[in-house]
Design an enzyme around this catalytic site. Structure first.
Site, PDB file in Angstrom:
ATOM      1  CE  LYS A 249     173.341 109.199  30.802  1.00 33.42           C
ATOM      2  NZ  LYS A 249     174.155 108.500  31.816  1.00 33.42           N
TER       3      LYS A 249
ATOM      4  CD  GLU B  16     173.162 101.341  32.416  1.00 30.05           C
ATOM      5  OE1 GLU B  16     173.973 102.086  33.005  1.00 30.05           O
ATOM      6  OE2 GLU B  16     173.143 101.211  31.174  1.00 30.05           O
TER       7      GLU B  16
ATOM      8  CG  ASP C 257     160.100  82.973  47.721  1.00 26.67           C
ATOM      9  OD1 ASP C 257     159.559  83.289  46.648  1.00 26.67           O
ATOM     10  OD2 ASP C 257     160.587  83.802  48.511  1.00 26.67           O
ATOM     11  CD  GLU C 258     158.406  78.937  51.385  1.00 28.35           C
ATOM     12  OE1 GLU C 258     158.865  79.752  52.187  1.00 28.35           O
ATOM     13  OE2 GLU C 258     157.442  79.192  50.635  1.00 28.35           O
TER      14      GLU C 258
ATOM     15  CD  GLU D 232     163.913 104.721  26.627  1.00 25.85           C
ATOM     16  OE1 GLU D 232     164.284 103.653  27.153  1.00 25.85           O
ATOM     17  OE2 GLU D 232     164.211 105.043  25.469  1.00 25.85           O
TER      18      GLU D 232
ATOM     19  CB  ILE E 165     173.710 109.704  24.906  1.00 26.95           C
ATOM     20  CG1 ILE E 165     173.262 108.300  24.491  1.00 26.95           C
ATOM     21  CG2 ILE E 165     172.627 110.705  24.528  1.00 26.95           C
ATOM     22  CD1 ILE E 165     171.987 107.850  25.184  1.00 26.95           C
TER      23      ILE E 165
ATOM     24  CG  ASP F 206     163.495  77.680  46.895  1.00 28.13           C
ATOM     25  OD1 ASP F 206     163.800  78.373  45.910  1.00 28.13           O
ATOM     26  OD2 ASP F 206     163.469  78.108  48.066  1.00 28.13           O
TER      27      ASP F 206
ATOM     28  CB  CYS G  41     186.065  97.805  69.513  1.00 30.95           C
ATOM     29  SG  CYS G  41     185.840  97.611  71.297  1.00 30.95           S
TER      30      CYS G  41
ATOM     31  NE  ARG H 100     179.150 103.059  25.478  1.00 32.87           N
ATOM     32  CZ  ARG H 100     180.220 103.836  25.424  1.00 32.87           C
ATOM     33  NH1 ARG H 100     181.156 103.703  26.358  1.00 32.87           N
ATOM     34  NH2 ARG H 100     180.375 104.731  24.474  1.00 32.87           N
TER      35      ARG H 100
END
Length: 719
Positions: A153, A210, A67-68, A151, A116, A71, A468, A174
């Site tokens: 849903k 999706e 990751d470094e 597949e 659907i 970046d 609290c 949509r």
């Protein structure tokens, strides 16, 4: 059995031609020493490389670099684009979000996005199969040639995404199926949505996907919201929908959205000259479109199957329903669709749904029952959460006897009280909650307490939430504060989980956070389930945290709104604990990422008498965070290390030492970890994590040799 597709050899960047793909250099020359031509060339290579890294990380889950390193590449690209005013229309840097929008515009879809037909009964699926076979026969096709693609849903938010000449152009929700909200800038920030397609895509490609929030990311994000005293989302779908409709793309960029693509809406190859790429024609079968998705770098579900018999499709649904709670995304059924495109065209569609697809849904995860009582729980930050105690009811195969009511404002909105008949909703690992009162059987709404049910301290309202005011003097907050202190992203104390913290509290050994450091081996060994070894290990773990980095100390205290990132910023700004304790709100607001609300939250926490007593009690027991000097070298640049067990230096000294030379010292093992350094009596969980991730484990001598090769002495005091 779920079938697999072969991947594609097409890449955004060839490692033989692009130096920023594999083992990339990150020691860049100053931008003021570059010519405009050189800067443009380097930026072009970086854009391609960053796209490749995005694909490998977000689509294939197989990152090429830590990751470094990523970046640094990304930051360099941003630096070049800004310094030389380079065009950024299709740059990965656009993902950080553009200017906020005034409103969401409505746009027309390039093709209808129909719903659907669906049912939860197997016989309805069999009737669908019979209709398909009759329709094919009436159109001159052999009904025995039908095949279905099965597949998941997804339970998210459906989106249309359009690419022109392989470049991301537009996205829309949509909506009503004919037109939807323009969310182009919002979807642009989602890293699993490529800004530029791989390979040779068609001139125009519109795909349906999706948008969703992964379960683990949803839980972490909700936890962060609660830490900041904000209202959490009820479920991942609400989180995804609420995120995608944000007017500020930068907000969307900060939230963990993902997208699965599952259908082609438009595929137009256009006219290409002889010297132009020759994009493929659209496949004749939906099953083969998955290969195209792979080739173009579009993320799709892996749990798909192609079957020739409707009973196999029913079996597929049953298998997936049994596995749904193990998935990292929400699904509410499966989609069974005719595979062959010619068959689909012959079957056609009604005004609302295609005749060639059917959703076989899972049983609903809702039920109705009676509220038998309402209790109020106290969280680590003092936040009060009302919980409905229910007449036990089966919801999706699980017996539910409790459900969250979220906050006082939710109780008021629902008008719920003891005795009411309510609907319960449960999905996966999401806490069951009450979405509505079905039958009112009580008078009025539940009256929220004005004092804490644990410590009797006054309750304060903050918008829809209640807190609290007892601080660490409240035993409920204390128990959770001790758990938080021991977390991996705080002081990382192995062997101090929730069950043991509760045991220590009940035994009267820990009545304040500083009491942890009064524990002895004898005290612990006398408790049920403890032995001399486990007791000695915990005492040693506690001793090793007496000189923590300042940011870890701050994160461990559990200051509301202060996570790991803010803690590091505060540590870097103030340098030592006393300076932070004395800082007023104006000084706090001067820190990056600390606005007026967060500054006020920090100041309120530090001014609370019980919290201040806990901090002073820790210091009296020798727990003092190290000051930050701000000077770092680069000999260990790019190295990520995790320490476990007893070393010749304390863990905090070891972490500070390697970080001072440019390494990244983390508290937990992941796929980005380069080495786990194990001293005496190492923690079992980290060793197991290292084995699972294939991370090399070094003893202290081997680690000293590794550092020596890079010119860094070990142990720290030897320099």
């Amino acid at each position: 059995m779920t079938s697999a597709h072969s991947g594609s050899s097409a890449r955004h960047a060839d490692p033989d031609e692009n130096p920023y793909v594999e083992a990339p250099p990150t020691d860049f020359e100053p931008v003021d020493e570059l010519s405009a031509e050189d800067a443009a060339g380097q930026a072009s290579l970086l854009r391609s490389a960053v796209r490749e890294h995005d694909h490998r990380y977000y689509v294939e889950a197989d990152p090429l670099v830590p990751d470094e390193t990523y970046d640094r590449l990304f930051a360099r690209l941003e630096e070049l684009e800004e310094a030389f005013d380079l065009p950024t229309e299709d740059s990965p840097t656009r993902r950080v979000g553009g200017a906020p929008l005034d409103e969401l515009e409505t746009v027309e879809h390039v093709a209808p996005m129909r719903s659907i037909d669906n049912a939860t009964e197997a016989d309805a699926v069999r009737e669908f199969d019979e209709r398909v076979r009759r329709g094919l026969s009436a159109n001159g096709f052999d009904p025995d040639d039908v095949a279905y693609v099965c597949e998941p849903k997804f339970d998210g938010l459906s989106v249309e995404v359009i690419y022109e000449d392989g470049v991301y152009a537009r996205a829309a929700t949509r909506g009503d199926g004919t037109e939807g909200d323009d969310v182009t800038e919002q979807v642009r920030t989602v890293r699993s949505v490529p800004g530029k397609l791989r390979g040779d895509p068609p001139a125009t490609l519109a795909v349906r996907g999706e948008a969703y929030m992964p379960r683990d990311a949803f839980e972490a994000y909700n936890e962060a919201l609660i830490e900041r005293g904000e209202e959490p989302f009820a479920n991942p779908r609400n989180a995804a929908a609420g995120t995608l409709r944000q007017l500020d793309p930068a907000v969307v960029a900060e939230r963990p959205l993902d997208v699965f693509f599952f259908d082609v809406l438009v595929w137009e190859t256009g006219d290409s000259g002889e010297s132009e790429p020759n994009p493929p024609e659209r496949p004749d079968a939906h099953w083969d479109e998955f290969d195209a998705f792979d080739a173009f770098g579009l993320r799709r579900a892996s749990r798909v199957d192609r079957v020739g018999d409707v009973e196999d499709a029913i079996d597929y649904r049953d298998r997936l329903m049994a596995e749904r709670d193990d998935l990292n995304y929400e699904i509410d059924g499966v989609v069974i669709a005719v595979d062959d495109r010619a068959h689909r065209e012959a079957l056609g569609s009604t005004s609302r749904a295609p005749r060639w697809a059917f959703a076989y849904k899972f049983p609903p995860r809702t039920a109705t029952t009676t509220v038998e009582g309402i209790t109020v729980q106290v969280g680590r930050t003092g936040r009060l959460t009302p919980v409905a105690e229910l007449d036990p009811v089966d919801v999706g195969g699980v017996t539910v006897s409790r459900a969250t009511l979220h906050n006082p404002a939710e109780i008021e909105a629902l008008g719920v009280n003891v005795g009411d008949h309510v609907r319960i909703y449960r999905a996966g690992d999401v806490i069951p909650y009450v979405p509505e009162v079905v039958e009112k059987r009580s008078e009025g709404a539940y009256e929220f307490p004005e004092t804490c049910p644990i410590c009797d301290a006054p309750v304060e309202r903050d918008g829809p939430l209640a807190f609290c005011t007892g601080g660490l003097g409240c035993s409920a907050q204390l128990e959770r504060a001790v758990e938080h202190w021991a977390r991996r992203d705080a002081l990382d104390i192995e062997g101090l989980g929730p069950e043991r913290v509760e045991q220590l509290r009940e035994a009267g050994l820990v009545e304040s956070l500083p009491d942890l450091y009064d524990l002895t081996v004898e005290d612990l060994a006398a408790l049920e389930g403890w032995g001399e070894t486990s007791a000695a290990n915990l005492v040693a773990e506690l001793e090793a945290t007496k000189e923590p980095p300042l940011d870890a100390f701050l994160a461990g205290l559990g200051v509301p709104d202060v996570g790991a990132t803010t803690a590091r910023a505060l540590a870097a700004e103030f340098g030592d604990l006393d300076a932070l304790l004395d800082a007023d709100e104006a000084a706090l607001r001067a820190v990056d990422d600390v606005g007026p609300e967060v500054a006020g939250s920090i100041r309120t926490f530090l001014d609370n008498e019980e919290n201040r007593a806990a901090i002073e009690g820790l210091r009296e027991r020798g727990v003092g965070p190290e000051s930050v000097d701000g000077e770092t070298g680069d000999a260990l640049d790019g190295l990520t290390v995790v320490f476990t067990g007893s070393l010749s230096a304390t863990r905090s000294e070891a972490q500070a030492h390697v970080e001072a030379h440019g390494a990244n010292a983390t508290s937990s093992v992941s796929g980005n970890t380069d080495y786990l350094v194990a001293g005496e009596d190492p923690g079992r969980s980290k060793r197991e994590d290292a084995d699972g991730e294939g991370v090399p484990v070094l003893d202290e001598d081997a680690f000293a040799d590794l550092l020596g090769e890079r010119g860094v002495a070990w142990p720290p005091e030897s320099e």
